[in-house]
Design a protein around this motif. Structure first.
Motif, PDB file in Angstrom:
ATOM      1  N   LEU A  84       2.504   4.589  -9.960  1.00 42.62           N
ATOM      2  CA  LEU A  84       1.856   3.714 -11.198  1.00 42.62           C
ATOM      3  C   LEU A  84       3.070   3.579 -12.724  1.00 42.62           C
ATOM      4  CD1 LEU A  84      -2.437   4.539 -10.708  1.00 42.62           C
ATOM      5  CD2 LEU A  84      -0.736   1.581 -10.805  1.00 42.62           C
ATOM      6  N   LYS A  85       2.496   2.872 -13.182  1.00 40.15           N
ATOM      7  CA  LYS A  85       3.150   3.148 -14.882  1.00 40.15           C
ATOM      8  C   LYS A  85       2.360   2.398 -15.664  1.00 40.15           C
ATOM      9  CE  LYS A  85       7.503   1.538 -17.524  1.00 40.15           C
ATOM     10  NZ  LYS A  85       8.981   0.727 -17.360  1.00 40.15           N
ATOM     11  N   VAL A  86       2.150   3.351 -16.417  1.00 44.06           N
ATOM     12  CA  VAL A  86       0.434   3.439 -17.007  1.00 44.06           C
ATOM     13  C   VAL A  86       0.792   3.819 -18.695  1.00 44.06           C
ATOM     14  CG1 VAL A  86      -1.380   4.446 -17.270  1.00 44.06           C
ATOM     15  CG2 VAL A  86      -1.053   3.862 -15.299  1.00 44.06           C
ATOM     16  N   ASP A  87       0.865   3.522 -19.954  1.00 42.93           N
ATOM     17  CA  ASP A  87       0.640   3.460 -21.046  1.00 42.93           C
ATOM     18  C   ASP A  87      -0.754   3.232 -21.555  1.00 42.93           C
ATOM     19  OD1 ASP A  87       1.015   4.442 -23.774  1.00 42.93           O
ATOM     20  OD2 ASP A  87       2.899   2.746 -24.112  1.00 42.93           O
ATOM     21  N   ASN A  89      -1.803   2.441 -24.431  1.00 44.20           N
ATOM     22  CA  ASN A  89      -1.030   2.024 -25.728  1.00 44.20           C
ATOM     23  C   ASN A  89      -1.294   0.782 -25.612  1.00 44.20           C
ATOM     24  OD1 ASN A  89      -1.679   4.807 -27.707  1.00 44.20           O
ATOM     25  ND2 ASN A  89       0.718   4.923 -26.730  1.00 44.20           N
ATOM     26  N   GLN A  90      -1.356   0.975 -23.766  1.00 40.23           N
ATOM     27  CA  GLN A  90      -1.206  -1.036 -23.904  1.00 40.23           C
ATOM     28  C   GLN A  90      -2.014  -1.869 -23.113  1.00 40.23           C
ATOM     29  OE1 GLN A  90       1.951  -2.309 -24.992  1.00 40.23           O
ATOM     30  NE2 GLN A  90       2.737  -0.457 -25.537  1.00 40.23           N
ATOM     31  N   PRO A  91      -1.817  -3.750 -23.215  1.00 37.96           N
ATOM     32  CA  PRO A  91      -3.557  -3.384 -22.472  1.00 37.96           C
ATOM     33  C   PRO A  91      -3.142  -3.697 -21.521  1.00 37.96           C
ATOM     34  CG  PRO A  91      -1.722  -5.237 -23.418  1.00 37.96           C
ATOM     35  CD  PRO A  91      -1.322  -4.762 -23.477  1.00 37.96           C
ATOM     36  N   THR A  92      -2.116  -3.599 -20.907  1.00 33.06           N
ATOM     37  CA  THR A  92      -1.802  -3.938 -19.117  1.00 33.06           C
ATOM     38  C   THR A  92      -0.960  -2.426 -18.908  1.00 33.06           C
ATOM     39  OG1 THR A  92       0.475  -4.859 -19.448  1.00 33.06           O
ATOM     40  CG2 THR A  92      -1.213  -6.277 -19.036  1.00 33.06           C
ATOM     41  N   PHE A  93      -1.183  -2.557 -17.242  1.00 33.36           N
ATOM     42  CA  PHE A  93      -0.393  -1.590 -16.756  1.00 33.36           C
ATOM     43  C   PHE A  93       0.062  -2.661 -15.712  1.00 33.36           C
ATOM     44  CE2 PHE A  93      -3.225  -0.565 -13.206  1.00 33.36           C
ATOM     45  CZ  PHE A  93      -4.128  -1.701 -13.458  1.00 33.36           C
ATOM     46  N   SER A  94       1.413  -1.009 -14.638  1.00 33.33           N
ATOM     47  CA  SER A  94       2.112  -2.343 -13.929  1.00 33.33           C
ATOM     48  C   SER A  94       2.123  -1.132 -12.421  1.00 33.33           C
ATOM     49  CB  SER A  94       2.925  -2.202 -13.947  1.00 33.33           C
ATOM     50  OG  SER A  94       4.537  -1.719 -14.488  1.00 33.33           O
ATOM     51  N   GLY A  95       2.194  -1.656 -11.297  1.00 32.67           N
ATOM     52  CA  GLY A  95       1.885  -0.981 -10.117  1.00 32.67           C
ATOM     53  C   GLY A  95       2.924  -2.098  -8.774  1.00 32.67           C
ATOM     54  N   LYS A  96       3.378  -0.452  -7.476  1.00 28.00           N
ATOM     55  CA  LYS A  96       3.947  -0.912  -6.473  1.00 28.00           C
ATOM     56  C   LYS A  96       2.503   0.097  -5.987  1.00 28.00           C
ATOM     57  CE  LYS A  96       8.227  -0.297  -4.011  1.00 28.00           C
ATOM     58  NZ  LYS A  96       9.311   0.635  -4.083  1.00 28.00           N
ATOM     59  N   VAL A  97       2.268  -0.683  -4.642  1.00 23.77           N
ATOM     60  CA  VAL A  97       1.485  -0.722  -3.811  1.00 23.77           C
ATOM     61  C   VAL A  97       2.158  -0.823  -2.113  1.00 23.77           C
ATOM     62  CG1 VAL A  97      -0.454  -1.203  -3.607  1.00 23.77           C
ATOM     63  CG2 VAL A  97      -0.839   0.271  -2.200  1.00 23.77           C
ATOM     64  N   THR A  98       2.248   0.835  -1.367  1.00 23.50           N
ATOM     65  CA  THR A  98       3.372   0.360   0.302  1.00 23.50           C
ATOM     66  C   THR A  98       2.011   0.955   0.693  1.00 23.50           C
ATOM     67  OG1 THR A  98       5.274   1.034  -0.996  1.00 23.50           O
ATOM     68  CG2 THR A  98       5.031   1.242   1.240  1.00 23.50           C
ATOM     69  N   LYS A 240       8.982   9.569 -18.463  1.00 23.76           N
ATOM     70  CA  LYS A 240       9.256  10.750 -17.489  1.00 23.76           C
ATOM     71  C   LYS A 240       7.890  10.158 -16.037  1.00 23.76           C
ATOM     72  CE  LYS A 240       5.298  13.139 -18.701  1.00 23.76           C
ATOM     73  NZ  LYS A 240       4.295  14.777 -19.750  1.00 23.76           N
ATOM     74  N   LYS A 241       8.911  10.523 -14.815  1.00 22.94           N
ATOM     75  CA  LYS A 241       8.563  10.295 -13.394  1.00 22.94           C
ATOM     76  C   LYS A 241       7.781  11.652 -12.962  1.00 22.94           C
ATOM     77  CE  LYS A 241       9.940   7.363  -9.590  1.00 22.94           C
ATOM     78  NZ  LYS A 241      10.749   6.826  -8.938  1.00 22.94           N
ATOM     79  N   ILE A 242       6.475  11.446 -12.169  1.00 23.40           N
ATOM     80  CA  ILE A 242       5.602  12.905 -12.141  1.00 23.40           C
ATOM     81  C   ILE A 242       5.475  12.148 -10.218  1.00 23.40           C
ATOM     82  CG2 ILE A 242       3.814  14.574 -12.060  1.00 23.40           C
ATOM     83  CD1 ILE A 242       3.483  12.994 -14.996  1.00 23.40           C
TER      84      ILE A 242
END
Ligand SMILES: [Zn+2]
Length: 935
Positions: A84-87, A89-98, A240-242
């Motif tokens: 997941l890429k989550v901020d 402060n933005q109205p949307t988020f993005s993701g990739k599910v495997t 950053k990526k966790i």
């Protein structure tokens, strides 16, 4: 203004539970040999692919119709990797599910869940083959998705990758945003069916598999999920990526995330114990500036957790424990595996913490922690068994806390809950604990008082009947047998039975099922007869308890595990038996005639009783020989007799002093519920109310005088609870001027009214400050209410805001009340705060009608603030009404829309029935009340 029995209708619906995982991978099911064979031929022979594929497609049982109920089991996940890429402060988020898939059918489409998600790419790589591109289409409003591929998938496993973007949810479910102060945060609430808003998934509890998580967040934020972070990489562009550890097997509804600039309190690890050979890292997470208020919650976690582990003799199942205070949250709390979320009022405290806050924390925290076993370690297969989570967590929290905090008497609190839910369970529209899920509506309505409180009561009954140690052994056996997997009600009952070999399994199954699979409360009519030269006999007639005005049939029976207590010649005896059928006569095994027969020993049975031939009075005459739990059960059965029209108001006034004389809050406050009902609903004029208030003061006033208004340093839990109850009752239904003045003075001091205008927590008794603010608003009027509104505007403390809103809910001035109504739709209130003003005005004689008109006009706005999962609550507004006109109006408004609201049809029917019963009650008691008051 008149406060009708404020049985916190909305809040009764707010506690949820949750869960997680397991490691055994599902085997390929062996029953599809034809397909497997054709696959094998295909791979080996490289024959004419298109022909053999179309043949196997023709033979495939994989459904082509949209599965709006359960997904087919033949294509299932074996593991997820969520990026997941989550901020916030933005109205949307993005993701990739495997998703690693197991496929037992040849198909060119796959059904799964996803809601409000925009897929950017869908790629499926069958094992050992070339990737296939697919299309993504949301085909049902409940969030069913069809993935379509150009070619049939002919492999028994595959890797599915979906890249997507989605909006943060606007209500409080899925992945949603909360603004607190100036900062934005992201939280999740997935139970029951909202994980599909955050990632495409097989969003059902039976699909229980491990998860890996990677989160990309802004450098200034922190991110949390069910497992510990393993690595953190600065991406150099402000992000950053966790990467997090792989989880134990979890159903989707127990996955959770939190992102934002949090205060994180690293607490001491919970040390290893005789049950657990590893320590558990414990952290508290709160929004910026609130971390220091987590101390009480963190400090007490160890004892509560250890108490549960001692009971189960099974270690906490996860690697770490984070508890999160969420400023805006639909439920009370949610048991996400290793990342439990709470309304902030349940975790954030200062030195003025009240007894009620402590008990709510202890109870809810133990409930969510109990879910780490009940629900998380062992998960129901489907939502019809959600009681396996909720009834157990409710029961377990009280049982365990009763040991951890003996002075709090949590066993009595558990009994109180199951007695209280009998009001709802006497409706003929009541759910049964284990209700078949026939539509999405039934999933939503499964989280009601019946599941939690009746479920808890029924477990207590079986525990008492089988013996606490046998029952405990059965639970441990069940947990070990199904750990990290799924189980059904019958699995549970069988496991319990295996550890109670002294009772035939069939008897145990019958007793459980008769309470799980039919609604209502058994009523045992008990008659004792003694004849010379014979042992005494107890005749028991069983029926379904129904109140006045009910249209139900009393012809229903249960297999009731009942225990009777009686005394002969000063010696107490107990007799237990599973009652069956309508009539039964039991001969006591001792000689002599009992001085009393208590038909519900220790109050453990989930049933009511009624007494013949002076039986009630013999119980009251021997009340010194009855336990607190037995007196609570007696109170409840008396209340039932009055609601059923078997006794009158004047009977109640005659009997009540014998009960109110008790020093125990749990006993003495029992009759006050009926006096509140009569004051609130039956009394018609101010004059009648004033007379009833005087009756109420005569009954309860001396007790408060004896205790004094102010909390003393060494007061016991019982004393504090009794005083709190008396102050609430006497200030409202007793119209007690001195008590009201005391509360008003306190409210003025607390709020700095006409002084410095600041909150002074130290100047209030936190046990009664909520009541004080409502009383002060009633007595000081609009200027004081406006002062509360000013304080509300400047506070972001959930507890303080809750108290202030409670006060604003009791505003009587019609003009200011109109203004306050508009707050319900304004951004000034958090989503979970919209009920106080609504409930306050609905419970006012004068404001009920305008509030209802407003509600009808603004239903869309109100809906927009409640997640679909909570919209079944909307028809609950009808519970405040008590006239035929209001019933008609309620029906004509809700009928056309109720099918559109998930889970609402049942509460809609229940509200209608409640109004009818209220009308019938009032009609029945009115004359008697009037006569009594005119004496
Ligand atoms: Zn729960």
């Amino acid at each position: 203004m008149n406060k009708i029995g404020l049985i916190s209708i909305f809040s009764s619906l707010i506690i949820l539970g949750g869960c997680d995982q397991n490691t055994e991978e599902k085997d390929q099911s062996p029953d599809n040999t034809k397909v497997v064979q054709s696959l094998a031929e295909q791979e080996a022979g490289k024959t004419d692919d298109s022909e053999s594929i179309s043949e196997s497609l023709a033979e495939s049982n994989y459904p082509t119709d949209i599965p709006t109920g359960r997904l087919p089991e033949t294509i299932s996940p074996t593991q997820y990797n969520i990026e997941l890429k989550v901020d916030p402060n933005q109205p949307t988020f993005s993701g990739k599910v495997t998703i690693n898939l197991s496929l037992e059918e040849v198909t060119s489409h796959i059904w799964l869940h996803g809601k409000d998600i925009t897929a950017k790419s869908v790629t499926l790589t069958p094992h050992g083959k070339q990737p296939l591109n697919g299309t993504y289409e949301e085909v049902d409003k409940t969030g069913v998705v069809k993935l379509s591929f150009e070619q049939p998938i002919t492999a028994d496993s595959a890797k599915l990758v979906i890249e997507y973007e989605a909006p943060f949810n606007e209500a409080l479910e899925g992945l949603y945003r909360v603004k607190d102060g100036e900062l934005n945060y992201a939280f999740t609430q997935f139970e029951a069916t909202a994980a599909r808003l955050a990632f495409p998934s097989f969003d059902e509890p039976a699909f229980k598999v491990p998860y890996s998580y990677t989160m990309t967040v802004r450098n200034e934020h922190r991110a949390f999920t069910s497992t510990p972070a393993m690595s953190e990489t600065d991406l150099g562009n402000g992000w950053k990526k966790i990467v997090f550890a792989k989880s134990k097997p979890l159903p989707t509804y127990l996955v959770a995330f939190a992102v934002g600039d949090f205060d994180v309190v690293e607490w001491q690890d919970i040390p290893a114990s005789d049950v657990r050979n590893f320590s558990i890292p414990l952290r508290g997470i709160a929004t910026k500036g609130k971390g220091h208020r987590l101390t009480y919650a963190l400090k007490n976690t160890k004892d509560i957790l250890n108490g549960l582990e001692q009971y189960f003799q099974i270690p906490y199942p996860y690697k770490k424990l984070d508890i999160v205070a969420v400023p805006d949250f639909n439920a009370g709390a949610m048991e996400n595996a290793g990342l439990i979320t709470y309304r902030e009022q349940l975790l954030l405290f200062d030195s003025t913490i009240s007894l009620g806050q402590k008990r709510a924390y202890m109870n809810v925290h133990a409930h969510e922690l109990a879910h780490q076993w009940f629900g998380n370690l062992v998960t129901p297969v489907w939502w019809d068994d959600i009681w396996l989570n909720e009834a157990f967590a409710t029961w377990m929290a009280h049982v365990s806390n009763n040991k951890v905090y003996p002075k709090q008497k949590f066993r009595q609190a558990l009994l109180e809950r199951s007695l209280n839910v009998m009001g709802s369970d006497s409706l003929i529209t009541a759910r049964q604990i284990r209700q078949p899920i026939e539509s999405n509506h039934d999933i939503q309505s499964a989280f009601d008082g019946i599941t939690y409180s009746k479920g808890g009561g029924v477990l207590s009954m079986l525990e008492a009947f089988l013996g606490p140690e046998n029952f405990r052994a059965g639970i441990q056996h069940y947990m070990k047998k199904f750990e990290f997997g799924n189980a059904t009600a019958q699995d549970f009952i069988t496991a319990i039975g295996e550890k109670s070999p002294h009772i035939p399994l069939e008897t145990i199954q019958d007793a459980f099922n008769s309470f799980l699979e039919q609604p209502g409360i058994p009523l045992l009519s008990v008659e004792l007869s003694c004849e010379a030269d014979k042992n005494a006999q107890v005749a028991i007639e069983q029926s379904r308890y129904l109140p006045i005005g009910s249209k139900g049939s009393t012809k229903q029976t249960w297999k009731v595990p009942a225990c009777f207590k009686y005394a002969i010649d000063g010696n107490q005896h107990q007799m237990c038996k599973v009652l069956e059928g309508k009539n039964q006569t039991i001969e006591l095994s001792e000689e002599g005639c009992p001085t009393f027969v208590m038909p519900n020993a220790n109050g453990a049975g989930y049933y009511r009783f009624s007494m013949q031939n002076g039986g009630w009075q013999s119980l009251l005459d021997n009340k010194e020989q009855l336990s607190t739990e037995e007196m609570m059960s007696l109170n409840n059965s008396l209340q039932g007799a009055i609601n059923a029209g078997k006794m009158t108001f004047s009977d109640l006034v005659d009997i009540a002093p014998q009960i109110i004389a008790s020093d125990s809050e749990a006993i003495a406050m029992g009759p006050s519920k009926l006096f509140s009902f009569v004051y609130g609903k039956v009394a018609e004029s101010d004059q009648q109310k004033a007379k009833l208030a005087s009756v109420n003061r005569n009954l309860y006033g001396p007790k408060l005088t004896e205790l004094g208004l102010e909390t003393q340093k060494d007061d016991s839990v019982n004393t504090i609870r009794l005083r709190t109850g008396l102050i609430e009752f006497l200030s409202n239904e007793g119209e007690d001027k001195a008590v009201r003045q005391y509360l008003t003075d306190m409210a003025i001091a607390y709020t700095g009214y006409k002084n410095d205008g600041n909150i002074h927590p130290e100047k209030a008794d936190s046990n009664v400050i909520g009541t004080a603010l409502t009383v002060a608003v009633e007595d000081l009027g609009v200027p004081f209410a406006k002062h509360l509104k000013m304080l509300l505007d400047s506070s972001n403390d959930g507890t303080v805001r809750g108290r202030l809103l409670g006060g604003l809910g009791s505003v009587e001035d019609p003009i200011y009340a109109t203004e306050l109504r508009e707050l319900i739709l304004s951004e000034e209130l958090r989503d979970n705060e919209i009920y106080s003003i609504m409930m306050g005005q609905l419970s006012s004689d004068e404001l009920q009608q305008p509030m209802w008109e407003w509600f009808k006009t603004n239903i869309d706005g109100v809906k927009s603030r409640i997640p679909p999962f909570g919209q079944n609550r909307l028809p609950v507004v009808g519970r405040y009404f008590c006239s035929n006109d209001m019933k008609q109006d309620f029906k004509s408004f809700f009928k056309p829309i109720v099918e559109e609201l998930a889970g609402a049809p049942r509460p809609y029917n229940q509200s209608i029935e409640s109004i009818e019963l209220c009308v019938a009650q009032v009609k029945f008691h009115k004359d008697n009340v009037e006569q009594y008051l005119n004496q």
